[in-house]
Design a protein around this motif. Structure first.
Motif, short mmCIF file in Angstrom:
data_model
loop_
_atom_site.label_atom_id
_atom_site.label_comp_id
_atom_site.label_asym_id
_atom_site.label_seq_id
_atom_site.Cartn_x
_atom_site.Cartn_y
_atom_site.Cartn_z
N VAL A 277 0.85 -1.19 0.00
CA VAL A 277 0.00 0.00 0.00
C VAL A 277 0.88 1.24 0.00
O VAL A 277 1.96 1.26 0.60
CB VAL A 277 -0.94 -0.02 1.22
N LEU A 278 0.44 2.29 -0.68
CA LEU A 278 1.29 3.46 -0.94
C LEU A 278 1.91 4.04 0.32
O LEU A 278 3.12 4.29 0.37
CB LEU A 278 0.47 4.55 -1.66
N ILE A 279 1.12 4.28 1.38
CA ILE A 279 1.69 4.92 2.57
C ILE A 279 2.53 3.96 3.40
O ILE A 279 3.17 4.38 4.37
CB ILE A 279 0.58 5.55 3.46
N ALA B 13 7.25 6.85 1.26
CA ALA B 13 6.26 7.71 1.90
C ALA B 13 6.71 8.17 3.29
O ALA B 13 6.01 8.96 3.94
CB ALA B 13 4.91 6.98 2.02
N GLN B 14 7.85 7.68 3.74
CA GLN B 14 8.29 7.98 5.10
C GLN B 14 8.49 9.47 5.35
O GLN B 14 8.02 10.00 6.36
CB GLN B 14 9.60 7.23 5.40
N VAL B 15 9.18 10.15 4.46
CA VAL B 15 9.47 11.58 4.70
C VAL B 15 8.20 12.43 4.69
O VAL B 15 7.93 13.15 5.67
CB VAL B 15 10.50 12.11 3.69
N PRO B 16 7.37 12.39 3.64
CA PRO B 16 6.17 13.25 3.67
C PRO B 16 5.19 12.91 4.78
O PRO B 16 4.60 13.81 5.38
CB PRO B 16 5.54 13.03 2.28
N ILE C 288 3.22 14.17 10.51
CA ILE C 288 2.78 13.62 11.80
C ILE C 288 3.71 14.07 12.92
O ILE C 288 3.26 14.52 13.98
CB ILE C 288 2.71 12.09 11.74
N THR C 289 5.02 13.93 12.70
CA THR C 289 6.00 14.31 13.73
C THR C 289 5.94 15.80 14.01
O THR C 289 6.01 16.23 15.17
CB THR C 289 7.42 13.91 13.30
N GLY C 290 5.82 16.60 12.95
CA GLY C 290 5.72 18.05 13.15
C GLY C 290 4.54 18.42 14.01
O GLY C 290 4.63 19.29 14.89
N CYS C 291 3.41 17.75 13.79
CA CYS C 291 2.21 18.02 14.60
C CYS C 291 2.38 17.52 16.03
O CYS C 291 1.91 18.16 16.99
CB CYS C 291 0.99 17.39 13.95
N MET C 292 3.05 16.39 16.21
CA MET C 292 3.29 15.88 17.57
C MET C 292 4.15 16.86 18.36
O MET C 292 3.92 17.09 19.56
CB MET C 292 3.98 14.51 17.53
N CYS D 11 15.16 17.40 8.36
CA CYS D 11 15.95 16.40 9.08
C CYS D 11 15.70 14.99 8.54
O CYS D 11 16.63 14.19 8.39
CB CYS D 11 15.62 16.43 10.57
N LEU D 12 14.43 14.70 8.22
CA LEU D 12 14.08 13.36 7.75
C LEU D 12 14.65 13.06 6.37
O LEU D 12 14.93 11.90 6.05
CB LEU D 12 12.56 13.20 7.71
N VAL D 13 14.81 14.08 5.54
CA VAL D 13 15.38 13.87 4.21
C VAL D 13 16.75 13.21 4.30
O VAL D 13 17.11 12.38 3.47
CB VAL D 13 15.47 15.22 3.45
N PHE D 14 17.51 13.56 5.33
CA PHE D 14 18.84 12.98 5.51
C PHE D 14 18.80 11.75 6.42
O PHE D 14 19.48 10.76 6.17
CB PHE D 14 19.79 14.03 6.11
N ALA D 15 17.98 11.81 7.47
CA ALA D 15 17.98 10.73 8.46
C ALA D 15 17.37 9.44 7.92
O ALA D 15 17.85 8.34 8.24
CB ALA D 15 17.22 11.17 9.71
N THR D 16 16.32 9.55 7.11
CA THR D 16 15.63 8.34 6.63
C THR D 16 16.53 7.42 5.82
O THR D 16 16.68 6.24 6.16
CB THR D 16 14.37 8.73 5.82
N PRO D 17 17.16 7.89 4.75
CA PRO D 17 18.03 6.96 3.99
C PRO D 17 19.26 6.51 4.78
O PRO D 17 19.68 5.36 4.66
CB PRO D 17 18.45 7.79 2.75
N LEU D 18 19.82 7.41 5.60
CA LEU D 18 21.00 7.04 6.37
C LEU D 18 20.69 5.94 7.37
O LEU D 18 21.46 4.98 7.52
CB LEU D 18 21.56 8.28 7.10
N CYS D 19 19.55 6.05 8.05
CA CYS D 19 19.22 5.06 9.08
C CYS D 19 18.68 3.76 8.49
O CYS D 19 18.86 2.69 9.07
CB CYS D 19 18.21 5.66 10.06
N CYS D 20 18.04 3.85 7.32
CA CYS D 20 17.64 2.62 6.63
C CYS D 20 18.87 1.82 6.20
O CYS D 20 18.82 0.60 6.08
CB CYS D 20 16.78 2.95 5.41
N ALA D 21 19.98 2.55 5.97
CA ALA D 21 21.21 1.91 5.51
C ALA D 21 22.11 1.43 6.65
O ALA D 21 23.18 0.88 6.40
CB ALA D 21 21.99 2.87 4.61
N LEU D 22 21.68 1.64 7.90
CA LEU D 22 22.50 1.18 9.03
C LEU D 22 22.74 -0.33 8.96
O LEU D 22 23.82 -0.83 9.26
CB LEU D 22 21.81 1.52 10.36
N PHE D 23 21.71 -1.07 8.55
CA PHE D 23 21.80 -2.52 8.41
C PHE D 23 21.27 -2.88 7.02
O PHE D 23 20.22 -2.36 6.62
CB PHE D 23 20.98 -3.25 9.48
N PRO D 24 21.95 -3.74 6.29
CA PRO D 24 21.46 -4.11 4.95
C PRO D 24 20.12 -4.85 5.03
O PRO D 24 19.89 -5.61 5.98
CB PRO D 24 22.56 -5.02 4.41
#
Length: 274
Positions: free
Chosen positions: A40-42, A47-50, A55-59, A227-240
């Motif tokens: 599913v798309l989301i 879809a993680q960054v948008p 959601i995080t901004g509102c929290m 922040c998420l633009v950089f953190a999302t790909p970097l942290c997804c790449a922590l473990f293959p």
């Protein structure tokens, strides 16, 4: 169309190598690697960054009042439940009852953590209250991910040799994969939920935002997104995603089975999920 052609193993005449690779990336991001189902798309990582920036901004913006804390924690955990289910490892089916139990437990745990921490920060400096959403999200990830992927902990996930030949199912590999995903998700949240509160705490003391309070929410969402633009790909790449585990660490029965099939295999591979 390109994605479906690539999955079928048939290339459309005239396609360049770059177009084929592009089709593979689209296909890999849209379909689950084990079940082959369209995600599913989301629920996709794209879809993680948008989704998370909103959601995080509102929290982080609406953290002062209990109703808004409950609402945004519920929205966040509902979204996380979709992501965790969509990016699970293995192809073992999960019943609706198990999904419902996991969803309710994870959401309740997140809301309870947020409200408990919120009450503890009443007498602390205002900046401390801004970090309540992060603490709640980190705790909720430790609850949500294992619960939404509990089936993996019960029956294991497929492990393969280097060529992709399935060798069996391992609970030990499932545990290692889930721990890696939890670490990645918590690390992913750190920049987006730790840096913007400090910046906003400073900016809200300035006359510019005092005279334009309506700018607070969109500014916070923008900072989180940056922040998420950089953190999302970097942290997804922590473990293959295709992780490995030594055969000696597997369950005795599976270890024996693998050695009987091929004594030379020392390392097996599995999809850890995302």
């Amino acid at each position: 169309m390109l994605c479906m052609v690539t999955r079928a193993g048939v290339a459309t005449p005239g396609l360049t190598e770059d177009q084929l690779w592009r089709a593979k990336y689209v296909c890999d991001s849209a379909f689950h690697p084990d079940t082959g189902e369209k995600v599913v798309l989301i629920g996709r990582m794209s879809a993680q960054v948008p989704m998370n920036m909103t959601i995080t901004g509102c929290m982080l913006t609406f953290y002062r009042k209990t109703p808004t804390v409950v609402f945004w924690q519920w929205v966040n955990q509902s979204f996380n439940a979709i992501v965790n289910y969509s990016n699970r490892s293995g192809d073992t089916p999960i019943s609706m009852r198990q999904l419902g139990t996991a969803y309710v437990s994870a959401t309740t745990g997140a809301v309870a953590t947020a409200l408990g921490l919120k009450s503890l920060t009443k007498h602390l400096p205002p900046l401390a209250g801004r970090f309540v959403p992060f603490a709640a999200v980190a705790a909720a990830n430790c609850i949500n991910i294992p619960l939404m992927r509990q089936r993996e902990l019960q029956v294991g996930i497929p492990v393969t040799d280097e060529a992709g030949q399935r060798l069996g199912h391992s609970v030990t590999a499932a545990k290692q994969g889930i721990v890696q995903v939890v670490i990645s998700r918590v690390c992913m949240a750190i920049p987006a939920m730790a840096i913007p509160p400090v910046i906003m705490n400073t900016l809200e003391k300035k006359d510019f935002l005092k005279h334009r309070p309506w700018l607070g929410a969109p500014l916070q969402v923008g900072l989180v997104g940056f922040c998420l633009v950089f953190a999302t790909p970097l942290c997804c790449a922590l473990f293959p995603q295709k992780s490995s585990i030594h055969v000696t660490r597997l369950e005795p029965e599976l270890r024996t089975q693998i050695h009987e099939q091929n004594p030379s295999i020392e390392v097996v591979f599995y999809n850890k999920g995302l």
